[in-house]
Structure formats: C-alpha cells, structure tokens
Scaffold this motif. Structure first.
Motif, PDB file in Angstrom:
ATOM      1  N   CYS A 160       0.722  -1.404  -0.187  1.00 29.55           N
ATOM      2  CA  CYS A 160       0.168  -0.129   0.163  1.00 29.55           C
ATOM      3  C   CYS A 160       0.814   0.965  -0.254  1.00 29.55           C
ATOM      4  O   CYS A 160       1.732   0.650   1.100  1.00 29.55           O
ATOM      5  N   CYS A 163       0.593   3.317   3.928  1.00 30.83           N
ATOM      6  CA  CYS A 163       0.635   3.333   4.514  1.00 30.83           C
ATOM      7  C   CYS A 163       1.819   1.725   4.592  1.00 30.83           C
ATOM      8  O   CYS A 163       2.618   1.583   5.872  1.00 30.83           O
ATOM      9  N   SER A 165       1.815  -1.295   4.071  1.00 31.58           N
ATOM     10  CA  SER A 165       1.043  -3.121   4.492  1.00 31.58           C
ATOM     11  C   SER A 165       1.062  -3.888   3.506  1.00 31.58           C
ATOM     12  O   SER A 165       0.535  -3.682   1.947  1.00 31.58           O
ATOM     13  N   CYS A 184      -4.457   0.438   0.140  1.00 30.53           N
ATOM     14  CA  CYS A 184      -4.951  -1.282   0.622  1.00 30.53           C
ATOM     15  C   CYS A 184      -6.547  -0.143   0.921  1.00 30.53           C
ATOM     16  O   CYS A 184      -7.248   0.809   1.112  1.00 30.53           O
ATOM     17  N   CYS A 187      -6.385   2.222   4.503  1.00 36.57           N
ATOM     18  CA  CYS A 187      -6.619   3.704   3.271  1.00 36.57           C
ATOM     19  C   CYS A 187      -7.330   4.056   3.131  1.00 36.57           C
ATOM     20  O   CYS A 187      -7.077   5.157   2.803  1.00 36.57           O
TER      21      CYS A 187
HETATM   22 ZN   LIG Z   1      -2.966   1.122   3.574  1.00 39.02          ZN
END
Ligand SMILES: [Zn+2]
Length: 255
Positions: A160, A163, A165, A184, A187
């Motif tokens: 992502c 963030c 991830s 993601c 977010c």
């Molecule tokens: Zn994210």
C-alpha cells in the motif's frame, strides 16, 4: 553531424511536403528519434514500402546537431507488422493494439535515450500480437506493464502506498493514481476515486510483469480481470502523460 546505423521501429509518421515525411522511430541503438524521409511519399520512392507504421527496419541516417531535423538516407525492411485477420474477431483489436504500443513508445520516451531491452520487448510483443492463436488482451497489458517497468515508472505492486502494508494481506485494493500506486482497503477513503484491483487481478499483474511476451500470450483472463488490469496500467500511463493515450478509444474491451 554523423552517419549512424541502427535497427528501428516506425512509431509515427507526419506528412511534411508533397513528397516527404517526418518519420519517428524507436530504435535499439538510439531510442526515439525523428528523421526527414525525402521522397517517402512517392510511389517508387527511395525507401520503397519500408516506412509503414510499425515496420521494423535497418536504418542509416545523418544525425544533425540538436534542434535540426535528422536526415534518413536508407531504410531496409526487416519485418512488417501484419496481424492475421482470419484467425478471429479480434484481428482489428490486434492492429489497434499495435498502434497503441506505437503511441506509448512515442509518448513515454525522450529522444536519443536508448533502452535496448525495451526495444526487444516491443518487437516481441508485436510478434505475439501478429500471431493468430495468441491471446490479445494479456499481451496488451503485458506491453503496458513492460513499458512502465523498463522506464522505471511501474507503480509498486507489493505494498500500500500510504501505510506500506503488504498488498497480500487485504482482499480488495484500490488504485489511486495521484498517489502513484495501490492503496489498501484500510487507507481507502470515499474522496479517493480509483479503480478497484482485486486480489486475483493483482496476482495477474505481478505475473505479467515477470514473464515473456510468449508466456503472456498464453494467459487466459476473464472480462473483469482484463478490465481491472488494463485500467490499472492505463491510469499509471495517463498519470505520467497527464492525459489518456489517444489510440485507447479504438481498443474495445470485451463485452
Ligand atoms: Zn494502507
């Protein structure tokens, strides 16, 4: 001023005068460049039929100093882009996909910035598009991704972009162009308009980034996967160009 030789693909033609054209090539040795082809519009001109769009040629040209148009002195046809129309209903799609590649090569590259691998991949993609048994859309998406990747412009497919991830951990991902990558579900906010890229499509994108044109031509995709993967690549390309590629309107997605 110097005499140069190279292998090049015709990616654009503009009429210059009654008998001459300015031809833009994407070449293996020099990347993109344009040259004046004097007499190219004459029926029995000096370049015969070597300068059709997407023809691959052996070229000789006089490289002029910056700001002056180069002069084409010789063009010998190596191969012509001739998709097979008899093989199925997507013959015209194959042809337009070639034109689309030509536009991307022209608009995503600078003059005299060579990238031999990109040249080889473009030739490989065109050769697959011309084959009657190959799958067209996976090759188109493969070309888009290869161009982005080899130009260092491919959005990150692993995490992502907000963030950080891993994109493996969430089910539905949104592609948010202005952020330059995937975001993601966590977010994602209502105000971010973006195309959905589901997990299976993300997997396909990764697979297409890491295979040959021939392998791409054997990938089977359903309509939704084609749409998601193609739109992902198109938004990345459009984000870089600041507009949508013009030839896109001729590429009809499957119904
Ligand atoms: Zn994210």
């Amino acid at each position: 001023m110097s005499l140069e030789k190279c292998s090049g693909l015709v990616i654009r033609q503009v009429d210059f005068s009654e008998s001459s054209r300015v031809v833009t090539f994407y070449s293996r040795e020099f990347g993109r460049f344009s040259a004046m082809a004097k007499g190219a519009k004459r029926l029995k001109g000096p370049f015969d039929a070597a300068l059709d769009l997407l023809s691959e040629c052996r070229l000789v040209f006089i490289r002029k100093s910056q700001g002056t148009l180069n002069l084409l002195t010789e063009a010998r046809l190596s191969s012509r882009f001739q998709p097979q129309f008899s093989g199925g209903p997507d013959g015209i799609l194959r042809l337009y996909s070639g034109y689309y590649l030509a536009e991307l090569l022209n608009s995503l590259n600078e003059d005299f910035d060579p990238n031999p691998e990109l040249y080889d991949q473009a030739i490989a993609g065109l050769s697959q598009l011309a084959q009657p048994g190959s799958e067209t859309w996976p090759v188109v998406i493969w070309q888009e991704l290869t161009l982005l990747q080899l130009s260092g412009l491919l959005p990150n497919l692993q995490e992502c972009s907000i963030c950080g991830s891993s994109t493996d951990s969430v089910d539905v991902h949104a592609h948010w162009v202005s952020q330059g990558g995937l975001i993601c579900g966590e977010c994602r906010r209502e105000e971010y308009r973006g195309n959905l890229v589901r997990t299976d499509s993300l997997e396909i994108l990764r697979q297409l980034c890491d295979c040959t044109a021939e392998e791409a031509a054997a990938v089977r995709l359903d309509r939704r996967q084609i749409q998601e993967c193609h739109q992902f690549a198109v938004s990345a390309v459009s984000g870089i160009l600041g507009r949508r590629p013009k030839t896109l309107r001729y590429l009809q997605l499957p119904r």
